[in-house]
Design a protein around this motif. Structure first.
Motif, PDB file in Angstrom:
ATOM      1  N   MET A   1       0.852  -1.198   0.000  1.00 10.50           N
ATOM      2  CA  MET A   1       0.000   0.000   0.000  1.00 10.50           C
ATOM      3  C   MET A   1       0.882   1.240   0.000  1.00 10.50           C
ATOM      4  SD  MET A   1      -2.870   1.183   2.782  1.00 10.50           S
ATOM      5  CE  MET A   1      -3.810  -0.314   2.494  1.00 10.50           C
ATOM      6  N   ARG A   2       0.596   2.126  -0.909  1.00 11.79           N
ATOM      7  CA  ARG A   2       1.373   3.355  -0.998  1.00 11.79           C
ATOM      8  C   ARG A   2       0.926   4.319   0.090  1.00 11.79           C
ATOM      9  NH1 ARG A   2       1.347   5.590  -6.950  1.00 11.79           N
ATOM     10  NH2 ARG A   2       2.833   6.983  -5.960  1.00 11.79           N
ATOM     11  N   GLU A   3       1.882   5.072   0.597  1.00 10.64           N
ATOM     12  CA  GLU A   3       1.563   6.047   1.626  1.00 10.64           C
ATOM     13  C   GLU A   3       0.759   7.185   1.030  1.00 10.64           C
ATOM     14  OE1 GLU A   3       4.550   6.940   4.546  1.00 10.64           O
ATOM     15  OE2 GLU A   3       4.231   9.055   4.205  1.00 10.64           O
ATOM     16  N   ALA A   4      -0.232   7.648   1.797  1.00  7.66           N
ATOM     17  CA  ALA A   4      -1.076   8.747   1.342  1.00  7.66           C
ATOM     18  C   ALA A   4      -0.248  10.011   1.151  1.00  7.66           C
ATOM     19  CB  ALA A   4      -2.187   9.008   2.354  1.00  7.66           C
ATOM     20  N   PRO A   5      -0.619  10.849   0.200  1.00  4.42           N
ATOM     21  CA  PRO A   5       0.130  12.094  -0.004  1.00  4.42           C
ATOM     22  C   PRO A   5       0.057  12.996   1.213  1.00  4.42           C
ATOM     23  CG  PRO A   5      -1.942  12.146  -1.201  1.00  4.42           C
ATOM     24  CD  PRO A   5      -1.777  10.742  -0.709  1.00  4.42           C
ATOM     25  N   VAL A   6       1.090  13.776   1.405  1.00  2.00           N
ATOM     26  CA  VAL A   6       1.147  14.693   2.532  1.00  2.00           C
ATOM     27  C   VAL A   6       1.328  16.108   2.031  1.00  2.00           C
ATOM     28  CG1 VAL A   6       2.082  12.965   4.096  1.00  2.00           C
ATOM     29  CG2 VAL A   6       3.648  14.377   2.765  1.00  2.00           C
ATOM     30  N   ILE A   7       1.014  17.052   2.909  1.00  2.00           N
ATOM     31  CA  ILE A   7       1.164  18.478   2.598  1.00  2.00           C
ATOM     32  C   ILE A   7       2.358  19.002   3.365  1.00  2.00           C
ATOM     33  CG2 ILE A   7       0.025  20.730   2.749  1.00  2.00           C
ATOM     34  CD1 ILE A   7      -2.633  19.230   2.645  1.00  2.00           C
ATOM     35  N   ARG A   8       3.180  19.813   2.754  1.00  3.14           N
ATOM     36  CA  ARG A   8       4.358  20.352   3.406  1.00  3.14           C
ATOM     37  C   ARG A   8       4.149  21.842   3.663  1.00  3.14           C
ATOM     38  NH1 ARG A   8       9.389  18.363   3.672  1.00  3.14           N
ATOM     39  NH2 ARG A   8       8.960  16.871   2.024  1.00  3.14           N
TER      40      ARG A   8
ATOM     41  N   PHE B   1      -1.241   2.281  17.375  1.00  8.76           N
ATOM     42  CA  PHE B   1      -2.594   2.668  17.026  1.00  8.76           C
ATOM     43  C   PHE B   1      -3.024   1.837  15.830  1.00  8.76           C
ATOM     44  CE2 PHE B   1      -5.242   5.838  14.512  1.00  8.76           C
ATOM     45  CZ  PHE B   1      -6.406   5.588  15.234  1.00  8.76           C
ATOM     46  N   THR B   2      -4.083   1.009  16.033  1.00 11.28           N
ATOM     47  CA  THR B   2      -4.538   0.105  14.991  1.00 11.28           C
ATOM     48  C   THR B   2      -5.792   0.662  14.334  1.00 11.28           C
ATOM     49  OG1 THR B   2      -3.653  -1.790  16.199  1.00 11.28           O
ATOM     50  CG2 THR B   2      -5.249  -2.252  14.472  1.00 11.28           C
ATOM     51  N   ILE B   3      -5.756   0.800  13.019  1.00 12.81           N
ATOM     52  CA  ILE B   3      -6.902   1.254  12.247  1.00 12.81           C
ATOM     53  C   ILE B   3      -7.556   0.012  11.659  1.00 12.81           C
ATOM     54  CG2 ILE B   3      -7.679   2.709  10.340  1.00 12.81           C
ATOM     55  CD1 ILE B   3      -5.087   4.316  10.661  1.00 12.81           C
ATOM     56  N   GLU B   4      -8.707  -0.393  12.261  1.00 13.19           N
ATOM     57  CA  GLU B   4      -9.330  -1.653  11.853  1.00 13.19           C
ATOM     58  C   GLU B   4     -10.683  -1.464  11.201  1.00 13.19           C
ATOM     59  OE1 GLU B   4      -8.063  -5.185  14.666  1.00 13.19           O
ATOM     60  OE2 GLU B   4      -8.908  -3.540  15.850  1.00 13.19           O
TER      61      GLU B   4
ATOM     62  N   VAL C   1      -3.541   7.396   6.623  1.00 13.68           N
ATOM     63  CA  VAL C   1      -2.117   7.193   6.375  1.00 13.68           C
ATOM     64  C   VAL C   1      -1.816   5.706   6.329  1.00 13.68           C
ATOM     65  CG1 VAL C   1      -1.543   9.355   7.499  1.00 13.68           C
ATOM     66  CG2 VAL C   1      -1.514   7.244   8.831  1.00 13.68           C
ATOM     67  N   ALA C   2      -0.643   5.364   5.842  1.00 16.75           N
ATOM     68  CA  ALA C   2      -0.218   3.970   5.760  1.00 16.75           C
ATOM     69  C   ALA C   2       0.358   3.509   7.087  1.00 16.75           C
ATOM     70  CB  ALA C   2       0.831   3.817   4.653  1.00 16.75           C
ATOM     71  N   SER C   3       0.520   2.207   7.235  1.00 17.97           N
ATOM     72  CA  SER C   3       1.195   1.670   8.414  1.00 17.97           C
ATOM     73  C   SER C   3       2.610   2.211   8.480  1.00 17.97           C
ATOM     74  CB  SER C   3       1.232   0.137   8.346  1.00 17.97           C
ATOM     75  OG  SER C   3      -0.069  -0.407   8.367  1.00 17.97           O
ATOM     76  N   GLY C   4       3.116   2.363   9.683  1.00 20.32           N
ATOM     77  CA  GLY C   4       4.471   2.855   9.847  1.00 20.32           C
ATOM     78  C   GLY C   4       4.645   3.613  11.148  1.00 20.32           C
TER      79      GLY C   4
ATOM     80  N   ARG D   1      -5.213  -1.791   9.012  1.00 16.23           N
ATOM     81  CA  ARG D   1      -5.775  -3.076   8.591  1.00 16.23           C
ATOM     82  C   ARG D   1      -6.996  -2.902   7.699  1.00 16.23           C
ATOM     83  NH1 ARG D   1      -5.120  -6.345  14.364  1.00 16.23           N
ATOM     84  NH2 ARG D   1      -2.869  -6.570  14.236  1.00 16.23           N
ATOM     85  N   ARG D   2      -7.189  -1.717   7.210  1.00 16.58           N
ATOM     86  CA  ARG D   2      -8.279  -1.486   6.250  1.00 16.58           C
ATOM     87  C   ARG D   2      -7.879  -0.401   5.262  1.00 16.58           C
ATOM     88  NH1 ARG D   2     -11.675   3.029   7.175  1.00 16.58           N
ATOM     89  NH2 ARG D   2     -11.331   4.067   9.152  1.00 16.58           N
TER      90      ARG D   2
END
Length: 757
Positions: free
Chosen positions: A1-8, A680-683, A730-733, A756-757
């Motif tokens: 899974m690619r990490e979601a884009p972020v704003i700088r 922190f688990t996103i289920e 966001v992605a796992s990490g 996880r989703r």
């Protein structure tokens, strides 16, 4: 899974040195803190009045006591070994009326809230509801019978409870006991010699315990026309019953039951509450003390030199000591040296009107009909000078910024107490030494002062809601030694103030009939200890402005200075940006009557209603605590106080005091700020968040491990839902957080995210 884009954003560069330091920080772990999580992990402790002993039972050297504040047991060989159990420990009911053991050694207890509780071998409790048409039935007594049956008396009759089938269930309910009126209360039940007996206001009823047709009232033999009967037992082959007019005995014997009547056995005019058979003596707990019958002779109270006190129950323990239960005074114990009174440390009454947390953690309490006391650690101390009673109940307590404690009472005025020496360093204020005013139109009663509430602003000014005050002076104040008052001349045109919320230069006054007033003034109020004439402004808000009712019962300015108003028909919040009241939805089971509110250090709003306690975390859905789904001691919440040092929430109810440890207190320093839960688990789609024990008003910044900004938000009650500034998960990490306080302080740490989703 690619990490979601972020704003700088532009603030990233300023945090680069801080981000490099984060990799030396360890992960921390704590329980989740969304509304659902806080509900699930809430830890309760209850403080109840246990000196109303309603029933006794013994097992060897252990004495069990059913009280109006829960179940108490003591090892009588070590009198200091006393354990209290409430619904926070798993019992279904706190206001108990009986405690019995069955033939298997199981302990059963129940009371007026309609829940039967069984103590299991592992110390946990099984709880069973007794209800009719959805309404729980007050339970009064229980007696074990053969075949694992427990016969339970209630407000409508007798229940046949099978303790073995399906873990315990009601098999049958009998509301017609012979000639008794239908659904008549049963005060006591007894299984003896193949019969089930019941007594109550209607008299006596009897049936064969093995009769399969007990639902048919014709299968019950009943006796009516007797005074109300409270207790029944067998002694020397006869059946005895005690009631409001003494002791009675059935003319028949158990071996040859017939249809003869009950006759008086003695104690005419003496209320009898309990019978206990030990050897050749039947001991009798009466309104006048202990009585006894032996060798066909009854000795009236007090027997064996017992004190002439009202006894609710009597029992003997393994060592042979007699114990008598009392109302308000615990126990009476008979030993070789005579009788000893034993009371239990605790609050002075079961009903609480108000509670406040002292600067040192002392818990100050007011009881409407008994007085005031305080909890220091696990010890309670009564304030003997706080003068209240049924005609002038205690109403309020608050703690000033300097730590001094102020009490109000509806009748005797106000009290100023030093926490360093509360039993000796105190002052009573009435019309003789203050600006407090007596109730108007009370001829000959010139010192009856009704204080409904007391509040202290940030400058230490003390305000009093002086209801029904003569000359309309319904607001009094104490300003560092100077007294003064305001009233109808200042626009306060109601004599029914009942709740206050104060801050420097502004006082919110909730009335019982005209909404609430925003009363502002220009300090100072006093110069050289003489009250001045400051410019004041009074603005009212009523139903015409959108309030749901003009009966305002709770006011709260939360940590963000938002105004919350509780009424007798619901809760609203003032939306300053659109200048209107917004309805705050609560769970339907919370009801509409709002009695109290408080905000904790994370700006979670706690709301007390007539049915329990609601919790509203910022940006989250409200959840509701009641005695049925939690360890809350009582449903009718009167007041709430928060201890910012510990995060504990104290809830004063009409049934006792509860302490709720549900959250995490603010970190004492920025280097101790935690993120939780961590990992922190996103289920699921549930609204769970990462929370931070950061000071309210701080700001939290989330970064990726590479230092890319993810999102930032206000600290305090708000948390991170695992999304970036664009609302994408966001992605796992591993993620980094930085907390920046309004005072310039900063904290930092890591968060492990598992998606996880």
């Amino acid at each position: 899974m690619r990490e979601a884009p972020v704003i700088r954003p532009t603030w990233v560069t300023a945090f680069r040195p801080v981000l490099r330091l984060l990799f030396c920080c360890a992960f921390v772990s704590a329980a989740a803190a969304s509304a659902t999580d806080l509900f699930e992990r809430a830890s309760w402790k209850n403080y109840t009045y246990v000196n109303d002993v309603m029933a006794l039972a013994s097992a060897g050297d252990t004495l069990w006591m059913a009280t109006t504040g829960g179940l108490v047991y003591a090892i009588v060989t070590a009198p200091s070994s006393v354990t209290r159990l409430t619904n926070a420990d798993g019992i279904g009911d706190n206001d108990l009326r009986f405690v019995v053991f069955d033939s298997s050694g199981w302990l059963w207890t129940g009371g007026i809230n309609g829940k039967l509780s069984r103590r299991q071998t592992n110390g946990n409790w099984a709880v069973y509801d007794f209800a009719l048409n959805g309404n729980l039935l007050p339970l009064s007594a229980a007696s074990p019978g053969p075949g694992g049956i427990l016969w339970v008396g209630s407000s409508i009759g007798i229940h046949k409870f099978d303790t073995r089938r399906n873990g315990g269930e009601i098999k049958e309910t009998y509301t017609r006991l012979g000639g008794w009126p239908a659904s008549n209360p049963v005060r006591d039940v007894l299984v003896a010699d193949g019969f089930i007996w019941a007594v109550g206001p209607a008299g006596v009823a009897r049936a064969r315990v093995d009769d399969p047709s007990l639902p048919d009232p014709a299968h019950w033999r009943s006796w009516t026309g007797l005074p109300t009967l409270n207790t029944i037992d067998t002694f020397h082959g006869r059946v005895y019953a005690g009631g409001d007019d003494g002791l009675y005995v059935l003319a028949d014997t158990l071996s040859s039951p017939g249809d003869t009547n009950w006759v008086r056995a003695g104690l005419a005019g003496v209320p009898v509450y309990d019978l206990y058979v030990a050897g050749d003596t039947i001991w009798i707990a009466t309104d006048k003390g202990l009585a006894a019958c032996a060798n066909n002779q009854c000795q009236g109270p007090p027997a064996l030199g017992s004190p002439a006190v009202s006894l609710t129950s009597i029992v003997r323990t393994g060592g042979g000591s007699l114990w008598g239960g009392r109302l308000q005074y615990g126990l009476e114990r008979r030993s070789d040296s005579g009788w000893t009174s034993i009371t239990f440390d605790g609050p002075m009454d079961r009903e609480f009107a108000d509670v406040a947390v002292g600067n040192d953690g002392t818990i100050w309490c007011v009881h409407p009909n008994r007085g005031a006391d305080f909890l220091d650690g696990d010890h309670w101390t009564v304030l003997p000078y706080y003068d209240v009673g049924p005609g002038g109940p205690g109403t309020s307590v608050t703690v000033a910024p300097d730590g001094d404690v102020w009490f109000g009472a509806a009748g005797s005025g106000a009290y100023h107490v030093s926490p360093s020496d509360p039993l000796d360093d105190w002052v009573h204020y009435d019309t003789s030494n203050s600006s407090l005013m007596w109730v108007q139109d009370q001829i000959g009663v010139n010192n009856y002062i009704v204080i409904r509430d007391v509040a202290v602003d940030s400058s230490g000014r003390v305000w009093f809601a002086n209801a029904a005050a003569d000359s309309g002076r319904v607001l009094a104040f104490y300003d560092h030694g100077c007294w003064g008052s305001f009233g109808t001349a200042d626009g306060l045109n109601s004599n029914a103030p009942q709740i206050l919320s104060a801050r420097n230069g502004e006082l919110l006054v909730g009335f019982g009939n005209i909404g609430f007033a925003d009363f502002t003034y220009d300090p100072p109020l006093c110069t050289d200890h003489v009250p001045g004439h400051p410019r004041t402004r009074t603005t009212f808000k009523t139903t015409s402005d959108g309030l749901p009712s003009n009966d305002v019962r709770a006011l709260l300015l939360d940590r963000a200075d938002s105004l919350w108003i509780g009424t007798n028909v619901g809760l609203v919040r003032w939306a300053a940006d659109i200048r209107r009241f917004l309805k705050v939805p609560l769970p339907p089971e919370a009801g509409l009557t709002i009695n109290a509110m408080a905000a904790d250090a994370q700006n979670t709003i706690w709301v007390g209603t007539g049915r329990g306690l609601a919790m509203i975390p910022s940006g989250d859905t409200a959840v509701f605590f009641s005695p049925q789904n939690s360890g809350l001691v009582g449903s009718n919440v009167q007041e709430i106080a928060v201890d910012d040092r510990t995060g504990n929430v104290w809830i004063a109810t009409a049934s006792g005091l509860s302490r709720l440890a549900a959250g995490v207190p603010p970190a004492p320093s920025y280097d101790q700020i935690l993120a939780y839960p961590n990992p922190f688990t996103i289920e699921t789609d549930a609204t769970r968040q990462v929370r931070f024990n950061a000071p309210y008003g701080s700001r939290i910044y989330i970064f990726t491990a590479a230092g890319q900004p993810v999102v930032d938000f206000a600290g305090g009650a708000q948390g991170w839902d695992g999304k970036n500034a664009s609302g994408v998960l966001v992605a796992s990490g591993v993620y980094l957080f930085v907390v920046r306080g309004s005072d310039g302080g900063a904290g930092r740490g890591k968060i492990a995210v598992i998606r996880r989703r």
